[in-house]
Design an enzyme around this catalytic site. Structure first.
Site, PDB file in Angstrom:
ATOM      1  CD  GLN A  14      52.921  46.219  -3.143  1.00 23.38           C
ATOM      2  OE1 GLN A  14      52.525  45.221  -3.727  1.00 23.38           O
ATOM      3  NE2 GLN A  14      54.011  46.189  -2.402  1.00 23.38           N
ATOM      4  NE  ARG A  67      50.760  37.962  -9.774  1.00 22.28           N
ATOM      5  CZ  ARG A  67      50.972  38.090  -8.468  1.00 22.28           C
ATOM      6  NH1 ARG A  67      52.190  38.237  -7.986  1.00 22.28           N
ATOM      7  NH2 ARG A  67      49.968  38.054  -7.619  1.00 22.28           N
ATOM      8  CG  HIS A 114      48.563  42.299  -4.947  1.00 17.93           C
ATOM      9  ND1 HIS A 114      49.485  41.594  -5.696  1.00 17.93           N
ATOM     10  CD2 HIS A 114      49.184  42.592  -3.780  1.00 17.93           C
ATOM     11  CE1 HIS A 114      50.612  41.470  -5.001  1.00 17.93           C
ATOM     12  NE2 HIS A 114      50.466  42.070  -3.843  1.00 17.93           N
ATOM     13  CD  GLU A 120      52.039  36.841  -1.084  1.00 19.22           C
ATOM     14  OE1 GLU A 120      51.881  37.630  -0.132  1.00 19.22           O
ATOM     15  OE2 GLU A 120      53.158  36.607  -1.564  1.00 19.22           O
ATOM     16  CG  ASN A 128      53.639  35.284  -4.873  1.00 20.28           C
ATOM     17  OD1 ASN A 128      53.679  34.963  -6.075  1.00 20.28           O
ATOM     18  ND2 ASN A 128      52.891  36.270  -4.426  1.00 20.28           N
ATOM     19  CE1 TYR A 177      59.402  38.463  -2.132  1.00 22.78           C
ATOM     20  CE2 TYR A 177      57.319  37.297  -1.970  1.00 22.78           C
ATOM     21  CZ  TYR A 177      58.089  38.286  -2.530  1.00 22.78           C
ATOM     22  OH  TYR A 177      57.565  39.104  -3.502  1.00 22.78           O
ATOM     23  CD  GLU A 218      54.403  38.822  -5.257  1.00 23.73           C
ATOM     24  OE1 GLU A 218      55.020  38.942  -4.180  1.00 23.73           O
ATOM     25  OE2 GLU A 218      53.230  39.199  -5.414  1.00 23.73           O
ATOM     26  CD1 TRP A 245      58.367  42.507  -4.602  1.00 23.87           C
ATOM     27  CD2 TRP A 245      56.497  42.225  -5.817  1.00 23.87           C
ATOM     28  NE1 TRP A 245      57.490  43.493  -4.255  1.00 23.87           N
ATOM     29  CE2 TRP A 245      56.337  43.347  -4.985  1.00 23.87           C
ATOM     30  CE3 TRP A 245      55.449  41.853  -6.690  1.00 23.87           C
ATOM     31  CZ2 TRP A 245      55.156  44.104  -4.988  1.00 23.87           C
ATOM     32  CZ3 TRP A 245      54.295  42.608  -6.678  1.00 23.87           C
ATOM     33  CH2 TRP A 245      54.156  43.718  -5.830  1.00 23.87           C
TER      34      TRP A 245
HETATM   35  C1  GBH Z   1      54.504  39.696  -1.171  1.00 26.54           C
HETATM   36  O1  GBH Z   1      54.170  39.275   0.123  1.00 26.54           O
HETATM   37  C2  GBH Z   1      53.410  40.577  -1.706  1.00 26.54           C
HETATM   38  O2  GBH Z   1      52.610  39.872  -2.633  1.00 26.54           O
HETATM   39  C3  GBH Z   1      53.910  41.858  -2.302  1.00 26.54           C
HETATM   40  O3  GBH Z   1      52.840  42.747  -2.439  1.00 26.54           O
HETATM   41  C4  GBH Z   1      55.030  42.420  -1.448  1.00 26.54           C
HETATM   42  O4  GBH Z   1      55.411  43.693  -1.842  1.00 26.54           O
HETATM   43  C5  GBH Z   1      56.178  41.468  -1.535  1.00 26.54           C
HETATM   44  O5  GBH Z   1      55.798  40.180  -1.176  1.00 26.54           O
HETATM   45  C6  GBH Z   1      57.369  41.858  -0.665  1.00 26.54           C
HETATM   46  O6  GBH Z   1      57.015  41.883   0.665  1.00 26.54           O
HETATM   47  O7  GBH Z   1      60.093  34.751   8.081  1.00 26.54           O
HETATM   48  O8  GBH Z   1      60.256  36.937   9.137  1.00 26.54           O
HETATM   49  O9  GBH Z   1      61.578  36.372   7.293  1.00 26.54           O
HETATM   50  C7  GBH Z   1      55.179  38.525   0.767  1.00 26.54           C
HETATM   51  C8  GBH Z   1      54.808  38.064   2.150  1.00 26.54           C
HETATM   52  C9  GBH Z   1      55.624  37.862   4.392  1.00 26.54           C
HETATM   53  C10 GBH Z   1      56.863  36.866   2.608  1.00 26.54           C
HETATM   54  C11 GBH Z   1      56.855  37.829   5.272  1.00 26.54           C
HETATM   55  C12 GBH Z   1      58.082  36.817   3.473  1.00 26.54           C
HETATM   56  C13 GBH Z   1      59.053  36.743   5.607  1.00 26.54           C
HETATM   57  C14 GBH Z   1      58.936  36.797   7.071  1.00 26.54           C
HETATM   58  N1  GBH Z   1      55.982  37.946   2.997  1.00 26.54           N
HETATM   59  N2  GBH Z   1      57.752  36.756   4.880  1.00 26.54           N
HETATM   60  S1  GBH Z   1      60.314  36.173   7.939  1.00 26.54           S
END
Ligand code: GBH
Length: 433
Positions: free
Chosen positions: A12, A69, A113, A158, A281, A283, A342, A389
């Protein structure tokens, strides 16, 4: 000491894909196929971190983080995924590690990764059990050179996302769309993890972890069909990867017509080797409903009523507290110290007048999630680190350069780095700790 860090990944940010003997990775192949990535973007240049890394280390030093990291590109170390090491590849990470040591920044190196050497994909990639052994061989080569200076090792990033996007759906490299037949890619990654742990420990690695992408699963209603669907999703997304490494067992997936018949005697003992920590990680949570048609045993119901990131992902800071507390509740004493490896968000992030990037939404996001980590700590979870991240805007996989996650803005035409308001906010936050 609590670890405050930023996280990145080799493909990346590095660019320089054909320099110093680097081999081809599955992401080089994938990005050069028409229609795979938005706008035809590739990681050929990315943030040019391969050349600009001293500037990036200086940015982290000024930010005040005590850990970084990053990931090591396997094809720089073994261009064909096997055999002799490429000395120039090792030298790059050696220089980076020394520079981090000099600044008092603890390196946290991820070995995989997602940028698998293409030569291994040509033999089946993670669907092929042999790849697990190749991964252990690669881990040993890297540890021989760097275990004396890298205190924290993360085997895989992941494995769930790599299996699903890379092998089940095909929107990431290697672009295979096998749906549930992608399951061997889970086991072979995890076996590679277990074998690599052994190699790393034999070479004196201080801390060894795996990083799993975890999501709290919310059933769409209390209807038994929705509850069952949510349980199925939790089994495949979370438990399939956390149970084997923390408990040495796989969840029972037979009800979903899934069997892991590639598991052999002894594999789970290796995979279940006690770790020094688990990387998580986070999100967003996932809301699940019963399936309306044939096929998968669940359906994503989507989450409404929360702010969203530029990607459209819901912003739910309390989901991080819920996740961490849930891990403690499920695994108890089998849960090692947790590192949030992350967390972050994409925002539009235009450079405004005077060259500033006023990313207030990212500040709110980070503030909310850091508070959620503190709450989880107060509720008894041993959380020892938090990595944003990402350090830099970078190549966001299938979205190319269209999603900006950085604390530092990158102008991809010139490579110019501009710290955003969130960078200055985080520097302040860390200095108060
Ligand atoms: C990470 O993956 C990666 O490790 C990293 O490389 C990447 O750049 C970073 O996150 C940002 O993407 O339920 O439709 O809202 C994260 C994997 C998959 C997490 C999609 C959040 C949300 C889908 N992601 N998910 S949704």
């Amino acid at each position: 000491m609590f670890l405050w860090g930023t996280a990145t990944a080799s493909y990346q940010i590095e660019g320089a894909v054909a320099e110093d003997g680097r081999g081809v990775s599955i992401w080089d192949t994938f990005t050069h196929e028409p229609g795979r990535v938005r706008g035809g973007d590739t990681g050929d240049v990315a943030c040019d971190h391969y050349h600009r890394w001293p500037e990036d280390v200086a940015l982290m030093s000024d930010l005040g983080v005590n850990s970084y990291r990053f990931s090591i590109a396997w094809p720089r170390i073994q261009p064909d995924g096997r055999g002799e090491a490429n000395p120039a590849g090792l030298d790059f990470y050696d220089r980076l590690t020394d520079a981090l040591c000099e600044k008092g920044i603890a390196a946290a190196a991820t070995l995989f990764h997602w940028d698998l050497p293409q030569a291994l994909e040509d033999e089946g990639g993670w669907l092929n059990r042999d790849t697990s052994y190749r991964f252990a061989e690669y881990a040993a080569i890297v540890a021989d050179r760097l275990a004396d200076r890298i205190p924290m090792w993360i085997t895989l990033n992941e494995p769930f996302i790599h299996m699903v996007y890379g092998y089940a759906l095909g929107n990431h490299a290697p672009g295979r769309a096998l749906v549930l037949d992608a399951l061997p890619a889970a086991h072979h990654q995890l076996l590679g993890h277990g074998l690599a742990v052994r190699e790393l420990r034999a070479r004196g690695a201080e801390k060894v972890l795996i990083t799993n992408n975890c999501t709290p699963v919310w059933p769409a209603s209390a209807d038994p069909a929705d509850l069952a669907a949510a349980d199925a999703y939790d089994a495949l997304h979370n438990r399939l990867f956390n149970d084997p490494v923390l408990l040495g067992t796989y969840p029972d997936l037979s009800a979903y017509g899934v069997s892991l018949d590639c598991v052999r005697d002894g594999d789970l003992d290796l995979i279940g080797t006690r770790l020094d920590g688990i990387g998580v990680n986070y999100y967003n949570p996932t809301r699940i409903t019963a399936p309306t048609g044939e096929g998968l045993p669940f359906e994503d119901a989507g989450i409404t009523g929360y702010p969203t990131t530029a990607f459209g992902w819901p912003v739910v800071p309390d989901g991080l507290r819920e996740l961490l507390v849930g891990l403690k509740a499920r695994y108890g004493d089998a849960l090692p110290p947790v590192y949030v490896t992350e967390n972050g968000c994409s925002q539009p992030d235009d450079v405004g007048p005077g060259g500033t990037v006023d990313d207030q939404a990212r500040i709110a996001y980070l503030d909310g999630h850091i508070k959620a980590v503190e709450k989880a700590g107060a509720e008894g979870v041993d959380v020892r680190g938090y990595y944003v991240w990402s350090l830099l805007d970078n190549f966001e996989w299938a979205e190319g350069y269209n999603q900006r996650f950085g604390l530092v803005h990158v102008d991809f035409a010139t490579g110019t780095r501009t710290p955003k308001a969130s960078y200055h906010w985080l520097a302040q936050r860390i200095s108060q700790d």
